[in-house]
Design an enzyme around this catalytic site. Structure first.
Site, mmCIF file in Angstrom:
data_model
loop_
_atom_site.group_PDB
_atom_site.id
_atom_site.type_symbol
_atom_site.label_atom_id
_atom_site.label_comp_id
_atom_site.label_asym_id
_atom_site.label_seq_id
_atom_site.Cartn_x
_atom_site.Cartn_y
_atom_site.Cartn_z
ATOM 1 N N THR A 405 0.852 -1.191 0.000
ATOM 2 C CA THR A 405 0.000 0.000 0.000
ATOM 3 C C THR A 405 0.882 1.232 0.000
ATOM 4 O O THR A 405 2.063 1.146 0.286
ATOM 5 C CB THR A 405 -0.873 -0.010 1.282
ATOM 6 O OG1 THR A 405 -1.597 -1.231 1.335
ATOM 7 C CG2 THR A 405 -1.854 1.147 1.329
ATOM 8 N N GLY A 488 -0.967 -3.841 5.489
ATOM 9 C CA GLY A 488 -1.835 -4.933 5.899
ATOM 10 C C GLY A 488 -2.249 -4.862 7.356
ATOM 11 O O GLY A 488 -2.670 -3.813 7.847
#
Length: 596
Positions: A405, A488
């Site tokens: 991300t 995560g």
């Protein structure tokens, strides 16, 4: 002078307490570390750099070109939202290992005009024409027992582009073609690939090749054409170009949101999925829309910490803070045995609730109010044994009476602050790149459960459980900190560590990110019903002393030292007295915080 004294004054307004992290070291006090790391003149000796300071605007992203793009847009008269869109678009090009327009987006915006926070959920949904039984049959046909992280099966509708235009419609000022211009330029002209991103791209290549060989990934030629140079992933410093992505950006800049969701680009994506046996249709794309949502908060020692409600995992941060509020973390000492023990134990408790309750609120009733109540936190806190690590814990009863991300943040001269996170989920994503479009689709649907009784069970048109979470902190109704830490299930744990580092231990925004972190893994996950029964594993960065690790093992923790995952942090703090922005960027990434 704005240094330790200025931050001390700023934090004093908010009840913060500084401790001796920033004290200068006298020559007579120096001792040899032998770790080949330089010695700072002042500030915390273990910090990598000082915070960036500016008054007119600040950007903190995980890649310097993205930070510069944001500043260019701010200087051109754009708002923090315009600059955030520009930076995010550039990141999709220069950091394809973590994000891109094939993924989803969440954001929290502080609007100085209305003096309030706005939350945006721009996550996509599953195919409306595919049932749970349909999906289970496809999973079984591939010889699997769970939704894979590659190929067409985990792909949900990308929400990022819709998120950009939704943010822009409410808070943007410059034309979208101006905001996308930096990304178009770098995609067409090329840019040198940075160190960590090159590492991740090189690590992804054999994985995609293996999944294609195994038949999990339906095609690989488009990935190879888009992301490889002469058959290899780019090396550090090698010039990388993505002309297909430049064309896609230009189509969106000219045709707007509909070019992606109800136009020529849609037709290309739908035809590609149909060819590979995927279920997404043009109606799925046309029906995608971002939702403005109310951020939710808890008060932690006088600070209001804000997250977004499910389908994301943000409220896990607030649940953990509620439990930890009952302990004197400062007295325990940073990264001490007691501190790390109670952090891990609180995380275990909260993550059982996360696995049991967090899901798309349009499909299930998520008891957010009960989960965030102080009374519920008190009940859960009582389950923690300070002398012994829990091996198995149950979810609670709050009805009282898992990727790669990017996180980035931008602030402008008017006081608007944007906390934005965007992701393709695991690895670079699904491995699928639609013909000639230049970006990879996310694999977020991997997080659906296949058990129909689970709140996060797959259903047509449903948003999966999401790990990506932006965060914000206010005090007495005033903006203080826009921050986030990606990675995560590390994210809630990371957010909590940042809050504690600043509030409990008085670190500045850069020190708060540089301090050694922990990561607990092994809790029950929202996509499976297999319970944690062994207590999981507590991973530590090497900055935590060996004696602490040994003492944690004595309490029953499985402890190891590792290089990650510990996330990627960025933050902007706004001095409440002067309006000066303090920017910080993650030393574990390739990023940069800069202002003007």
């Amino acid at each position: 002078m704005i240094g330790k004294a200025r931050l001390l004054a700023a934090l004093a307004v908010f009840g913060g307490v500084m401790i001796g992290f920033g004290d200068s070291i006298k020559a007579d006090d120096l001792v040899a570390r032998g770790d080949n790391r330089g010695t700072r003149i002042n500030g915390a000796d273990w910090a990598t750099r000082s915070p960036a300071l500016a008054t007119n605007g600040m950007a903190a992203t995980s890649q310097p070109l993205a930070t510069q793009a944001a500043l260019d847009v701010l200087k051109a008269g754009g708002t923090a939202v315009d600059a955030a869109i520009a930076a995010n678009a550039v990141l999709g090009l220069v950091e394809p290992t973590g994000n891109g327009m094939g993924g989803d987006l969440f954001a929290i915006v502080w609007d100085p005009k209305t003096k309030k926070l706005y939350g945006l959920n721009a996550s996509g949904h599953s195919p409306k024409g595919q049932t749970l039984d349909d999906l289970k049959a496809k999973v079984k046909a591939k010889g699997l027992d769970a939704i894979p992280g590659w190929g067409v099966l985990p792909v949900t509708v990308p929400g990022t582009v819709d998120g950009w235009f939704t943010l822009h419609g409410k808070f943007g000022k410059l034309p979208m073609k101006d905001n996308l211009a930096p990304a178009i330029h770098y995609a067409r002209e090329g840019y040198p690939v940075t160190q960590l991103i090159s590492y991740y791209m090189q690590r992804s290549q054999p994985m995609f090749e293996a999944k294609f060989k195994d038949g999990v990934l339906e095609e690989i030629d488009n990935y190879r054409k888009t992301y490889l140079i002469d058959g290899k992933a780019p090396a550090e410093g090698q010039i990388f170009k993505n002309p297909d992505l430049a064309n896609t950006f230009e189509a969106i800049a000219e045709g707007g949101r509909d070019a992606f969701y109800n136009g020529p680009l849609t037709d290309t994506m739908v035809a590609y999925f149909k060819r590979l046996g995927g279920a997404l249709t043009k109606e799925d794309f046309a029906s995608q829309h971002a939702d403005w949502v109310e951020p939710t908060s808890t008060n932690y020692r006088g600070y209001d910490v804000w997250e977004l409600p499910p389908n994301g995992q943000g409220i896990a941060v607030l649940q953990m803070l509620n439990i930890l509020e009952g302990y004197d973390l400062k007295a325990m000492g940073h990264n001490s045995v007691d501190y790390l023990h109670v952090m891990a134990e609180a995380k275990k408790l909260v993550y059982e609730d996360r696995a049991r309750f967090y899901a798309d609120p349009k499909f299930v009733d998520v008891p957010v109010e009960g989960l965030l109540s102080k009374a519920y936190a008190k009940k859960r806190r009582a389950l923690i044994d300070m002398k012994k690590a829990a091996k198995e814990v149950d979810p609670g009863d709050p009805i009282l009476g898992h990727g790669d991300t990017i996180y980035m943040t931008v602030a402008d001269k008017d006081g608007m602050m944007v906390s934005l996170i965007q992701s393709n989920f695991r690895g670079m994503g699904s491995g699928l790149v639609a013909d000639g479009l230049g970006f990879m689709f996310q694999d977020r649907g991997e997080q659906f459960a296949l058990d129909a009784s689970h709140p996060n069970a797959y259903a047509p048109g449903k948003r999966p459980f999401h790990t990506i979470i932006p965060a914000f902190m206010t005090k007495d109704g005033k903006p203080l900190l826009s921050f986030g830490l990606m990675g995560g299930d590390m994210q809630p744990q990371g957010h909590v560590q940042i809050v504690a580092n600043i509030v409990d231990f008085g670190m500045n925004v850069q020190e708060a990110g540089d301090a050694a972190r922990y990561y607990h893994t092994g809790s029950t996950e929202p996509d499976v019903l297999k319970r944690m029964t062994d207590g999981g594993e507590l991973q530590l960065e090497t900055g935590v002393p060996q004696a602490v690790a040994d003492a944690l093992r004595a309490r029953g923790h499985a402890v190891s030292y590792s290089k990650g995952p510990y996330g990627g942090y960025q933050a902007i703090l706004r001095d409440p007295e002067t309006g000066v922005y303090w920017g910080a960027s993650e030393m574990r990434k390739d990023g940069m915080a800069a202002g003007y």
